[in-house]
Design a protein around this motif. Structure first.
Motif, PDB file in Angstrom:
ATOM      1  N   VAL A 282       0.821  -1.034  -0.030  1.00 55.72           N
ATOM      2  CA  VAL A 282       0.103  -0.063  -0.064  1.00 55.72           C
ATOM      3  C   VAL A 282       0.850   1.076   0.002  1.00 55.72           C
ATOM      4  N   LEU A 283       0.705   2.132  -1.007  1.00 53.99           N
ATOM      5  CA  LEU A 283       1.367   3.137  -0.983  1.00 53.99           C
ATOM      6  C   LEU A 283       0.614   4.501  -0.276  1.00 53.99           C
ATOM      7  N   THR A 284       1.668   5.457   0.274  1.00 54.53           N
ATOM      8  CA  THR A 284       1.107   6.644   0.926  1.00 54.53           C
ATOM      9  C   THR A 284       1.677   7.605  -0.192  1.00 54.53           C
ATOM     10  N   VAL A 285       1.205   8.468  -0.692  1.00 59.63           N
ATOM     11  CA  VAL A 285       1.795   9.327  -1.587  1.00 59.63           C
ATOM     12  C   VAL A 285       1.554  10.661  -1.117  1.00 59.63           C
ATOM     13  N   ARG A 286       2.730  11.560  -1.154  1.00 60.82           N
ATOM     14  CA  ARG A 286       2.500  13.002  -0.884  1.00 60.82           C
ATOM     15  C   ARG A 286       3.267  13.962  -1.935  1.00 60.82           C
ATOM     16  N   ASP A 287       2.532  14.889  -2.369  1.00 62.66           N
ATOM     17  CA  ASP A 287       3.341  15.722  -3.171  1.00 62.66           C
ATOM     18  C   ASP A 287       3.643  15.003  -4.261  1.00 62.66           C
ATOM     19  N   GLY A 288       3.080  14.057  -4.916  1.00 60.14           N
ATOM     20  CA  GLY A 288       3.538  13.194  -6.006  1.00 60.14           C
ATOM     21  C   GLY A 288       4.508  12.132  -6.036  1.00 60.14           C
ATOM     22  N   ARG A 289       5.048  12.014  -4.808  1.00 57.57           N
ATOM     23  CA  ARG A 289       5.995  10.888  -4.421  1.00 57.57           C
ATOM     24  C   ARG A 289       5.517  10.022  -3.351  1.00 57.57           C
TER      25      ARG A 289
END
Length: 312
Positions: A282-289
């Motif tokens: 599961v990915l947590t994304v912040r500001d496109g990264r």
């Protein structure tokens, strides 16, 4: 009452409610089964003074509160122990059921879900609340029952519900920082999300560590419950990827988990052998990264996800 029809209509949303309350599919299934048994036994006494849905939520919520009061709250890896730098020893698998488990969406059945209400950070924050506050927050703000309805569900007063909600909101806000993943993914847009998913799958399947690291935030984390080891910061994550992750080959299938970008990860342990489901990332994304990769590797959790297709 056509009990089988009612169960079929509400089963998945009740399971989601129990999952939010307990942070675990296993515990949620226990609570749901307890709910359905109690509902079946009490069906003839149901007088229709509330909707069937409200009646079921009353039973389910009390079942979850009973379970929560006798079991240890579920946590994410950073709440369990410190991060590591060395990749030589990832620790022994934690056999006690302490980690939050993933909610992997079934596309047709889960369309009604408010996805931000199952995001990992939100579910993790809920587990730090007393069970009654947890129930109040979910019933009021996720399921949008009125304060009077929640008071009736929990056999308490409206004033008590409002007070519990205020305390619960404050506690959750202190633990959940930044915008929800729903907003992060909306900011990326469909094309941006597709590009990120394609880049992640391509880099992972090619074992291209520079490309994979290039997708990460500087303070990225990599966790892998139920192993206690987790890595904090892009350099530590890169070290783990280099030393441990790509000893065998992988194939990834995108999916949605906890309202976030996710992947079913199939590993081929032996050259020429079949690929087997080995993790759900599961990915947590912040500001496109990518700010965090949560790799759920517990075989007991993976067996729960029977609807995921085998890799061809």
């Amino acid at each position: 009452m056509d009990f089988d029809r009612v169960v079929a209509e509400h089963r998945r949303e009740l399971l989601a409610h129990c999952y939010r309350m307990l942070g675990s599919l296993h515990d949620a299934e226990d609570a749901l089964q307890e709910t359905l048994v109690a509902a079946w036994r009490g069906a003839e006494r149901f007088e229709g003074r509330s909707s069937v849905r409200t009646w079921l939520y009353r039973i389910a919520t009390h079942a979850c509160i009973r379970i929560a009061e006798r079991r240890r709250p579920r946590v994410l890896s950073p709440e369990y122990g410190p991060s590591r730098r060395s990749t030589d020893d990832l620790g022994e698998v934690v056999t006690e059921q302490v980690f939050i488990e993933p909610w992997v969406e079934e596309p047709v059945e889960d369309r009604y879900l408010r996805r931000e209400a199952v995001e990992l950070a939100f579910v993790a924050a809920l587990q730090h609340l007393p069970a009654n506050q947890r129930a109040v927050l979910i019933l009021r703000e996720v399921l949008e029952f009125s304060a009077a309805e929640v008071a009736d569900l929990l056999d308490t007063s409206t004033a008590s519900v409002n007070s519990a909600l205020q305390r619960a909101r404050k506690a959750v806000d202190e633990r959940v920082s930044g915008p929800p993943q729903r907003d992060e993914l909306a900011a990326l847009g469909d094309d941006g999300c597709r590009e990120l998913v394609d880049a992640f799958v391509s880099a992972w399947e090619r074992a291209d560590i520079p490309d994979l690291v290039g997708l990460l935030a500087r303070d990225a984390r990599f966790t892998m419950p139920p192993l206690p080891a987790w890595f904090d910061g892009i350099d530590a994550v890169e070290g783990f990827l280099t030393d441990r992750l790509f000893a065998s080959s992988w194939r990834l299938t995108p999916l949605t988990a906890n309202g976030q970008l996710g992947f079913a990860c199939y590993q081929r342990a032996v050259a020429g052998g079949a690929y087997a489901l080995s993790a759900v990332n599961v990915l947590t994304v912040r500001d496109g990264r990518i700010a965090e990769i949560t790799g759920f590797i517990d075989p007991a959790v993976l067996r729960f996800l029977e609807f995921l297709p085998a890799h061809r």
